[in-house]
Design an enzyme around this catalytic site. Structure first.
Site, PDB file in Angstrom:
ATOM      1  CG  ASN A 120     -30.556  12.747  -7.488  1.00 58.81           C
ATOM      2  OD1 ASN A 120     -30.034  11.611  -6.941  1.00 58.81           O
ATOM      3  ND2 ASN A 120     -29.576  12.948  -9.206  1.00 58.81           N
ATOM      4  NE  ARG A 121     -31.029   7.213  -4.999  1.00 59.32           N
ATOM      5  CZ  ARG A 121     -30.927   7.757  -6.043  1.00 59.32           C
ATOM      6  NH1 ARG A 121     -31.020   8.305  -6.600  1.00 59.32           N
ATOM      7  NH2 ARG A 121     -32.496   6.276  -5.936  1.00 59.32           N
ATOM      8  CG  HIS A 146     -37.292  11.645  -7.936  1.00 59.36           C
ATOM      9  ND1 HIS A 146     -35.598  11.684  -8.439  1.00 59.36           N
ATOM     10  CD2 HIS A 146     -36.767  10.422  -8.791  1.00 59.36           C
ATOM     11  CE1 HIS A 146     -35.321  11.530  -9.153  1.00 59.36           C
ATOM     12  NE2 HIS A 146     -35.851   9.723  -9.459  1.00 59.36           N
ATOM     13  CG  HIS A 220     -37.706  11.241 -14.756  1.00 64.33           C
ATOM     14  ND1 HIS A 220     -37.052  10.118 -14.780  1.00 64.33           N
ATOM     15  CD2 HIS A 220     -36.616  10.952 -12.760  1.00 64.33           C
ATOM     16  CE1 HIS A 220     -36.759   9.271 -13.796  1.00 64.33           C
ATOM     17  NE2 HIS A 220     -35.600   9.696 -13.260  1.00 64.33           N
ATOM     18  CB  SER A 221     -38.185  12.125 -20.452  1.00 58.89           C
ATOM     19  OG  SER A 221     -39.360  13.126 -20.945  1.00 58.89           O
ATOM     20  CE1 TYR A 222     -37.626   6.996 -16.310  1.00 61.22           C
ATOM     21  CE2 TYR A 222     -35.965   5.554 -16.646  1.00 61.22           C
ATOM     22  CZ  TYR A 222     -36.900   5.881 -15.498  1.00 61.22           C
ATOM     23  OH  TYR A 222     -37.065   5.470 -14.451  1.00 61.22           O
ATOM     24  CG  ASP A 286     -28.977   6.435 -11.098  1.00 60.10           C
ATOM     25  OD1 ASP A 286     -29.180   7.384 -11.082  1.00 60.10           O
ATOM     26  OD2 ASP A 286     -29.564   5.644  -9.693  1.00 60.10           O
ATOM     27  CD  GLN A 322     -28.208  11.241 -11.266  1.00 56.72           C
ATOM     28  OE1 GLN A 322     -28.170  11.957 -10.711  1.00 56.72           O
ATOM     29  NE2 GLN A 322     -27.783  10.643 -10.703  1.00 56.72           N
ATOM     30  CD  GLU A 350     -32.984  12.061 -13.838  1.00 55.38           C
ATOM     31  OE1 GLU A 350     -32.907  12.678 -12.886  1.00 55.38           O
ATOM     32  OE2 GLU A 350     -32.805  11.059 -13.486  1.00 55.38           O
TER      33      GLU A 350
END
Ligand code: BGC
Length: 389
Positions: A120-121, A146, A220-222, A286, A322, A350
């Site tokens: 994340n940021r 990330h 970080h799987s979609y 998000d 997330q 996440e």
């Protein structure tokens, strides 16, 4: 949802405690009718090519022996493929990804990666710690995302596999040098994937450092529970066990408050289709959902595809989740089998600390000190769910 539906849902969730072989007719035909013991999990290794800088990359295929396989490459510790059967026994690959190493080495939206040092940021790529200000690589507008330009998603991890009667493991390790992407301290990281015969994939993270440093690791799987090439996930259902979210500004940096989900499109305390209210949160979800206040393992989310019945329950020791609905995918990513991944083609769950924690005093701390060991675990439990067609 009324009380009767809640009880139904709980009853149906029992499938998670049972092996797929008992739940799924086709498996019963092929296996359970014979009185043979449950097949043991297996792990195999094969080459996945050589990076542009000449480092060999391997792919390990972990198989539960009860229907689920996870293919993990040593580049980025990436879950490249995850296959699971639906209620009709049909097996699909349920994560977005690529066929070749070259595609992973090109920039991509963190498909299946281990994400770090800080998932994340971090606002403006800057934070102060013990009186010193650190400047990180910025790679997302004004912010650090990330882990920066060359995060853990681009490292080739050392790997060691092992097997027990009921599980197989892949232990990945990586040493991030002092100053990596601007972070202080040499960070020694281990991520262990364990696939159990009951179709649970467990991820254990640990790390030590020689200087105080922020850390926030995730996977970080979609996911697309209907299959990675099946189109959007808007009809898939999700329940998230969170009473509040972390609201963010226009650059996705937290405002510092927590916001109740009550009466908002973020209320997933009862199951909802992912798409049912997504137009109210353009460009999509998000956001970090605040999980119940417990340091131990707790349920974070349950998602399923009503058509195939494929289901995923997420359990974690992390304080946040997330939920990202692939809002920035635009079809330019040509994934496995040449599939164009468009907006909402997958969703990420996440498990992590809150964004920008190093700059937010009210958030749980993400600082690891040399005297401590960073440790957390997340479980992805796969099964079949018949509820909510
Ligand atoms: C972030 C998104 C970002 C995506 C790909 C997610 O974890 O929340 O904002 O676009 O990763 O980088």
């Amino acid at each position: 949802m009324n009380g009767r539906c809640s009880r139904n849902l709980i009853a149906r969730l029992l499938v998670f405690t049972l092996p797929l072989s008992i739940l799924c007719g086709c498996y019963m035909n092929s296996r359970a009718l014979s009185q043979s013991p449950r097949p043991s999990p297996t792990v195999t290794k094969e080459s996945f090519g050589i990076t542009k800088s000449g480092i060999p990359v391997d792919q390990y295929i972990l198989s539960s022996g009860s229907g689920v396989t996870a293919s993990i490459i040593t580049y980025g510790g990436i879950i490249r493929s995850l296959t699971a059967p639906g209620r009709d026994g049909r097996v699909e690959d349920i994560v977005l990804g690529y066929d070749s190493l070259g595609q992973y080495e090109a920039r991509h939206p963190y498909f299946g990666t281990i994400t770090g040092r800080f998932a994340n940021r971090i606002a403006k790529g800057s934070f102060s710690l013990d009186g010193k200000t650190y400047t990180l690589a910025t790679n997302n507008g004004p912010n650090h995302l990330h882990g920066g330009i060359n995060g853990f998603d681009r490292a080739v991890w050392k790997a060691e596999s092992s097997a027990k009667p009921d599980s197989v493991s892949l232990q990945l390790s990586h040493v991030s040098p002092d100053g990596d992407e601007g972070y202080p301290g040499t960070l020694d990281v281990t991520v262990t994937y364990t696939l159990f015969s009951n179709n649970t994939l467990r991820i254990d993270y640990s790390a030590t450092t020689d200087k105080a440093t922020p850390i926030n690791l995730t996977s970080h799987s979609y996911f697309n529970l209907k299959g990675h090439a099946s189109g959007d996930v808007l009809n898939q259902k999700i329940q998230i066990y969170a009473r509040s979210i972390v609201p963010v500004d226009g650059t996705l940096i937290p405002t510092g408050d927590l916001q109740s989900v009550d009466g908002t499109p973020f209320d997933f305390r009862n199951p909802e289709a992912i798409g049912s209210r997504i137009s109210q949160v353009e460009p999509g979800y998000d956001h970090t959902f605040v999980l119940q206040d417990s340091a131990g393992l707790k349920k974070a989310a349950l998602a399923w595809d009503p058509d195939s019945g494929r289901a995923l329950e997420v359990v974690t020791s992390q304080p946040g989740l997330q939920f990202y609905t692939g809002n920035f995918l635009d079809g330019s990513e040509k994934g496995k089998d040449g599939t164009a991944y468009n907006k909402y083609s997958g969703f990420c769950l996440e498990t992590q600390h809150f964004p920008d924690s190093p700059n937010q005093r009210s958030f749980p701390s993400t600082i690891l000190r040399p005297s401590d060991t960073y440790q957390h675990s997340t479980l992805f439990k796969f099964g079949i769910l018949d509820y909510g067609n």
